[in-house]
Design a protein around this motif. Structure first.
Motif, PDB file in Angstrom:
ATOM      1  N   LYS A 141       0.847  -1.194   0.000  1.00 14.45           N
ATOM      2  CA  LYS A 141       0.000   0.000   0.000  1.00 14.45           C
ATOM      3  C   LYS A 141       0.878   1.237   0.000  1.00 14.45           C
ATOM      4  CE  LYS A 141      -3.703   2.274   2.575  1.00 14.45           C
ATOM      5  NZ  LYS A 141      -4.569   2.198   3.776  1.00 14.45           N
ATOM      6  N   GLN A 142       0.705   2.099  -1.012  1.00 13.74           N
ATOM      7  CA  GLN A 142       1.479   3.329  -1.139  1.00 13.74           C
ATOM      8  C   GLN A 142       0.531   4.495  -1.377  1.00 13.74           C
ATOM      9  OE1 GLN A 142       4.560   3.396  -0.464  1.00 13.74           O
ATOM     10  NE2 GLN A 142       5.327   1.334  -0.798  1.00 13.74           N
ATOM     11  N   THR A 143       1.075   5.703  -1.245  1.00 17.48           N
ATOM     12  CA  THR A 143       0.303   6.913  -1.493  1.00 17.48           C
ATOM     13  C   THR A 143       1.005   7.728  -2.562  1.00 17.48           C
ATOM     14  OG1 THR A 143      -0.427   6.959   0.811  1.00 17.48           O
ATOM     15  CG2 THR A 143      -0.692   8.975  -0.449  1.00 17.48           C
ATOM     16  N   CYS A 144       0.243   8.232  -3.508  1.00 19.03           N
ATOM     17  CA  CYS A 144       0.789   9.019  -4.605  1.00 19.03           C
ATOM     18  C   CYS A 144       1.269  10.370  -4.062  1.00 19.03           C
ATOM     19  CB  CYS A 144      -0.269   9.217  -5.687  1.00 19.03           C
ATOM     20  SG  CYS A 144       0.269  10.249  -7.078  1.00 19.03           S
ATOM     21  N   ASP A 145       2.520  10.736  -4.368  1.00 18.69           N
ATOM     22  CA  ASP A 145       3.069  12.004  -3.895  1.00 18.69           C
ATOM     23  C   ASP A 145       2.485  13.198  -4.632  1.00 18.69           C
ATOM     24  OD1 ASP A 145       5.045  11.542  -1.799  1.00 18.69           O
ATOM     25  OD2 ASP A 145       6.083  10.328  -3.269  1.00 18.69           O
ATOM     26  N   LYS A 146       1.842  12.974  -5.746  1.00 13.26           N
ATOM     27  CA  LYS A 146       1.272  14.078  -6.511  1.00 13.26           C
ATOM     28  C   LYS A 146      -0.169  14.370  -6.120  1.00 13.26           C
ATOM     29  CE  LYS A 146       0.830  17.333  -9.435  1.00 13.26           C
ATOM     30  NZ  LYS A 146       1.458  18.640  -9.116  1.00 13.26           N
ATOM     31  N   CYS A 147      -1.023  13.363  -6.128  1.00 12.71           N
ATOM     32  CA  CYS A 147      -2.447  13.588  -5.856  1.00 12.71           C
ATOM     33  C   CYS A 147      -2.853  13.204  -4.437  1.00 12.71           C
ATOM     34  CB  CYS A 147      -3.308  12.844  -6.864  1.00 12.71           C
ATOM     35  SG  CYS A 147      -3.174  11.035  -6.751  1.00 12.71           S
ATOM     36  N   SER A 148      -1.928  12.629  -3.670  1.00 11.06           N
ATOM     37  CA  SER A 148      -2.148  12.281  -2.255  1.00 11.06           C
ATOM     38  C   SER A 148      -3.243  11.235  -2.059  1.00 11.06           C
ATOM     39  CB  SER A 148      -2.481  13.526  -1.425  1.00 11.06           C
ATOM     40  OG  SER A 148      -1.471  14.493  -1.544  1.00 11.06           O
ATOM     41  N   THR A 149      -3.519  10.447  -3.068  1.00 10.52           N
ATOM     42  CA  THR A 149      -4.503   9.374  -2.931  1.00 10.52           C
ATOM     43  C   THR A 149      -3.787   8.028  -2.935  1.00 10.52           C
ATOM     44  OG1 THR A 149      -4.840   9.259  -5.334  1.00 10.52           O
ATOM     45  CG2 THR A 149      -6.301  10.721  -4.077  1.00 10.52           C
ATOM     46  N   ILE A 150      -4.506   6.993  -2.503  1.00 12.14           N
ATOM     47  CA  ILE A 150      -3.913   5.662  -2.403  1.00 12.14           C
ATOM     48  C   ILE A 150      -3.639   5.091  -3.792  1.00 12.14           C
ATOM     49  CG2 ILE A 150      -4.328   3.289  -1.642  1.00 12.14           C
ATOM     50  CD1 ILE A 150      -5.945   4.401   0.655  1.00 12.14           C
ATOM     51  N   ILE A 151      -2.512   4.421  -3.919  1.00 10.69           N
ATOM     52  CA  ILE A 151      -2.172   3.708  -5.152  1.00 10.69           C
ATOM     53  C   ILE A 151      -2.645   2.268  -5.005  1.00 10.69           C
ATOM     54  CG2 ILE A 151      -0.304   2.905  -6.645  1.00 10.69           C
ATOM     55  CD1 ILE A 151       1.338   5.304  -5.723  1.00 10.69           C
ATOM     56  N   TRP A 152      -3.635   1.905  -5.823  1.00 13.04           N
ATOM     57  CA  TRP A 152      -4.129   0.524  -5.828  1.00 13.04           C
ATOM     58  C   TRP A 152      -3.264  -0.288  -6.782  1.00 13.04           C
ATOM     59  CZ3 TRP A 152      -7.672  -0.634  -2.228  1.00 13.04           C
ATOM     60  CH2 TRP A 152      -8.419   0.415  -1.685  1.00 13.04           C
ATOM     61  N   GLY A 153      -2.201  -0.889  -6.222  1.00 13.15           N
ATOM     62  CA  GLY A 153      -1.234  -1.590  -7.059  1.00 13.15           C
ATOM     63  C   GLY A 153      -1.823  -2.740  -7.838  1.00 13.15           C
ATOM     64  N   LEU A 154      -2.961  -3.283  -7.368  1.00 12.58           N
ATOM     65  CA  LEU A 154      -3.565  -4.426  -8.041  1.00 12.58           C
ATOM     66  C   LEU A 154      -4.122  -4.058  -9.402  1.00 12.58           C
ATOM     67  CD1 LEU A 154      -4.202  -7.436  -7.594  1.00 12.58           C
ATOM     68  CD2 LEU A 154      -6.440  -6.730  -6.734  1.00 12.58           C
ATOM     69  N   ILE A 155      -4.605  -2.829  -9.541  1.00 10.29           N
ATOM     70  CA  ILE A 155      -5.263  -2.436 -10.793  1.00 10.29           C
ATOM     71  C   ILE A 155      -4.685  -1.164 -11.403  1.00 10.29           C
ATOM     72  CG2 ILE A 155      -7.448  -3.512 -10.157  1.00 10.29           C
ATOM     73  CD1 ILE A 155      -8.454  -0.780  -9.317  1.00 10.29           C
ATOM     74  N   GLN A 156      -3.712  -0.526 -10.722  1.00 15.84           N
ATOM     75  CA  GLN A 156      -3.157   0.718 -11.235  1.00 15.84           C
ATOM     76  C   GLN A 156      -1.669   0.589 -11.491  1.00 15.84           C
ATOM     77  OE1 GLN A 156      -4.536   3.288  -7.982  1.00 15.84           O
ATOM     78  NE2 GLN A 156      -5.803   4.385  -9.454  1.00 15.84           N
ATOM     79  N   THR A 157      -1.213   1.274 -12.520  1.00 15.48           N
ATOM     80  CA  THR A 157       0.209   1.330 -12.833  1.00 15.48           C
ATOM     81  C   THR A 157       0.824   2.494 -12.069  1.00 15.48           C
ATOM     82  OG1 THR A 157      -0.235   0.471 -15.050  1.00 15.48           O
ATOM     83  CG2 THR A 157       1.901   1.503 -14.676  1.00 15.48           C
ATOM     84  N   TRP A 158       1.970   2.251 -11.423  1.00 14.49           N
ATOM     85  CA  TRP A 158       2.614   3.325 -10.674  1.00 14.49           C
ATOM     86  C   TRP A 158       4.124   3.230 -10.802  1.00 14.49           C
ATOM     87  CZ3 TRP A 158       5.054   2.256  -5.672  1.00 14.49           C
ATOM     88  CH2 TRP A 158       4.954   0.921  -5.281  1.00 14.49           C
ATOM     89  N   TYR A 159       4.779   4.349 -10.532  1.00 13.97           N
ATOM     90  CA  TYR A 159       6.220   4.462 -10.729  1.00 13.97           C
ATOM     91  C   TYR A 159       6.880   5.023  -9.473  1.00 13.97           C
ATOM     92  CZ  TYR A 159       5.702   3.710 -15.781  1.00 13.97           C
ATOM     93  OH  TYR A 159       5.433   3.176 -17.015  1.00 13.97           O
ATOM     94  N   THR A 160       8.162   4.693  -9.300  1.00 14.00           N
ATOM     95  CA  THR A 160       8.977   5.246  -8.225  1.00 14.00           C
ATOM     96  C   THR A 160      10.262   5.787  -8.815  1.00 14.00           C
ATOM     97  OG1 THR A 160       8.113   3.670  -6.597  1.00 14.00           O
ATOM     98  CG2 THR A 160      10.190   4.749  -6.065  1.00 14.00           C
ATOM     99  N   CYS A 161      10.627   7.021  -8.430  1.00 10.54           N
ATOM    100  CA  CYS A 161      11.892   7.603  -8.885  1.00 10.54           C
ATOM    101  C   CYS A 161      13.034   6.901  -8.156  1.00 10.54           C
ATOM    102  CB  CYS A 161      11.922   9.106  -8.603  1.00 10.54           C
ATOM    103  SG  CYS A 161      13.499   9.887  -9.017  1.00 10.54           S
ATOM    104  N   THR A 162      13.994   6.398  -8.904  1.00  9.57           N
ATOM    105  CA  THR A 162      15.118   5.691  -8.296  1.00  9.57           C
ATOM    106  C   THR A 162      16.073   6.641  -7.596  1.00  9.57           C
ATOM    107  OG1 THR A 162      16.322   5.805 -10.406  1.00  9.57           O
ATOM    108  CG2 THR A 162      15.010   3.831  -9.990  1.00  9.57           C
ATOM    109  N   GLY A 163      15.923   7.941  -7.852  1.00  8.38           N
ATOM    110  CA  GLY A 163      16.810   8.916  -7.220  1.00  8.38           C
ATOM    111  C   GLY A 163      16.291   9.434  -5.901  1.00  8.38           C
ATOM    112  N   CYS A 164      15.044   9.933  -5.888  1.00  8.78           N
ATOM    113  CA  CYS A 164      14.484  10.567  -4.682  1.00  8.78           C
ATOM    114  C   CYS A 164      13.316   9.790  -4.098  1.00  8.78           C
ATOM    115  CB  CYS A 164      14.049  11.995  -4.987  1.00  8.78           C
ATOM    116  SG  CYS A 164      12.684  12.122  -6.173  1.00  8.78           S
ATOM    117  N   TYR A 165      12.956   8.641  -4.695  1.00 10.87           N
ATOM    118  CA  TYR A 165      11.878   7.766  -4.201  1.00 10.87           C
ATOM    119  C   TYR A 165      10.508   8.450  -4.244  1.00 10.87           C
ATOM    120  CZ  TYR A 165      16.129   5.608  -2.497  1.00 10.87           C
ATOM    121  OH  TYR A 165      17.395   5.079  -2.427  1.00 10.87           O
ATOM    122  N   TYR A 166      10.331   9.342  -5.194  1.00 18.86           N
ATOM    123  CA  TYR A 166       9.034   9.976  -5.437  1.00 18.86           C
ATOM    124  C   TYR A 166       8.113   8.937  -6.078  1.00 18.86           C
ATOM    125  CZ  TYR A 166       5.811  13.710  -6.980  1.00 18.86           C
ATOM    126  OH  TYR A 166       4.718  14.521  -7.171  1.00 18.86           O
TER     127      TYR A 166
END
Length: 439
Positions: A141-166
């Motif tokens: 369970k993660q939270t989007c740093d842009k829209c502040s809503t929950i990232i549903w990893g089961l059905i949504q595509t999401w990314y993490t910056c390898t530099g700052c972990y955004y």
């Protein structure tokens, strides 16, 4: 009839308005003509009929095709609203209410899936110096740093910056305006050394310091939250009340209580915490007079620097890779005056003193006991010519600043003449001067 059997029969008799054929209007041989509301023990009302038609009777877990997506989204929204009403109408904590809540959750997940359909997203995307890597985890369970809503990893595509972990949704990436914090760390590796340098909301024009949305201390239209590191005010989207140790408070007050900081400051401090950028003897030299642990660590570091020449010329030490015991604090074998924020935190907790003392003991044991080659590089006190072999890191010795000769401390300070080794060097230089130049 048990609930599982009812649910199985219901699934067999489910109706999909988009795939319904003419033959479905009449019972088929071998199939039961089910009454949906009766199966779920729901009294027929206009509200419940509509719920069953829009929500419970449709197969929302198969993907619509083509132009049907938009209409299906509207149908799902209606079904969700009707499910909400039905939940309020049903007896509280009843099995029927629990089943309807589960269905509501499934409907919402399906709606989110249709709004953010799965596509063939690239594994790596570069944006504003961010290097976004596509995440494969579905259960975290993660939270989007842009829209502040929950990232549903089961059905949504999401990314993490390898530099700052955004972290952010795939759909939010084009809305990002903040560059990667790691670039700032690479080009400007320094801390704000003023304690909470507040400038006031009026200087910020009553807007968030990052996204420029309106804020106020009254919480209308959005609550103004102060970052203790920058001293500026942020909105609730840019400031999640994260806490971190503030470098300025550590250096000036030796205070380690975590304070509330904004998201960008949190990422910056996280990346900066292991970097040795604090030169304490220039920023606050008086700190060594009040913190005994700092004096102890400085002495251990000075000893380790004196041991380093023994290791880099010793084959056994190189094979044993003794210096790699300090690989997490590489600056300890390069200088004795630079500190990272993590060093200071570990000093305050006593962790660094214990680990560094253990490493110091291991290093000294190799030089003085285990390795004959390193023992041969010891010194004999030329002033008293008595005692054991001396090493520059021994606590009872003193080292000549000019020639690095080692003496007993008492002998060195009681000696009224110059260093014997320095005297010999001076005489040799004079002997090498030709007689003509002497004349």
């Amino acid at each position: 009839m048990e609930y599982d059997e009812k649910l199985a029969l219901f699934r067999q008799a489910r109706l999909n308005p988009f795939d319904r054929g003419e033959d479905e209007d009449r019972p088929q041989e071998g199939k039961t003509d089910l009454n949906i509301p009766e199966l779920f023990n729901v009294t027929r009302t206009p509200s419940s009929d509509r719920t069953m038609d829009l929500g419970l009777a449709e197969d929302h877990f198969s993907r619509p095709v083509g132009s049907l997506v938009a209409s299906d989204i509207e149908q799902l929204k209606l079904a969700i609203e009707e499910c909400k009403k039905l939940i309020l109408e049903l007896p509280e904590h009843s099995e029927r209410q629990k089943d309807t809540v589960v269905k509501l959750i499934h409907l919402r997940l399906k709606l989110q899936e249709l709004k953010d359909p799965e596509e063939d997203e690239p594994n790596l995307r570069i944006l504003l110096e961010h290097r976004f890597s596509k995440e494969k985890s579905k259960s975290v369970k993660q939270t989007c740093d842009k829209c502040s809503t929950i990232i549903w990893g089961l059905i949504q595509t999401w990314y993490t910056c390898t530099g700052c972990y955004y972290r952010c949704h795939s759909k939010c990436m084009n809305l990002i305006t903040k560059p990667c914090v790691r670039s700032k760390v690479s080009h400007q590796s320094e801390y704000e050394l003023s304690i909470c340098p507040e400038i006031g909301l009026d200087r910020q024009d009553y807007r968030c310091a990052e996204c420029r949305s309106p804020v106020s201390l009254r919480g209308v239209p959005s609550e103004a939250r102060q970052c203790d590191y920058t001293g500026q005010y942020y909105c609730s989207t840019c400031h999640w009340n994260d806490t971190a140790v503030i470098p300025a408070r550590v250096i000036h007050n030796w205070e380690f209580e975590p304070r509330k900081v904004c998201r960008s400051s949190m990422r910056y401090l996280t990346l900066m915490i292991p970097r040795p950028v604090l030169k304490l003897k220039e920023i606050n030299p008086l700190l060594f007079n009040f913190v005994e642990e700092l004096v102890e660590i400085r002495k251990l570091r000075q000893d380790i620097l004196l041991m380093k020449p023994y290791f880099i010329t010793c084959k056994e030490a190189m094979e044993a890779r003794l210096l790699l015991q300090l690989q997490d604090r590489q600056h300890f074998v390069e200088n004795d005056d630079m500190y990272s924020l993590q060093d200071l935190i570990d000093i305050s907790t006593g962790r660094l003193s214990c680990s560094l003392t253990e490493i110091h003991t291991t290093f000294a044991k190799h030089i003085k006991l285990d390795c004959e080659r390193c023992q041969a590089k010891g010194f004999v006190c030329e002033l008293c010519k008595e005692g054991d072999i001396l090493f520059p890191f021994d606590s009872h010795t003193s080292v000549c600043h000019d020639c690095s000769a080692v003496f007993h401390r008492d002998c060195y300070y009681d000696n009224s003449t110059t260093c014997p080794k320095c005297t010999r060097f001076t005489e040799r230089k004079q002997d090498d001067i030709p007689e003509e130049k002497k004349a």
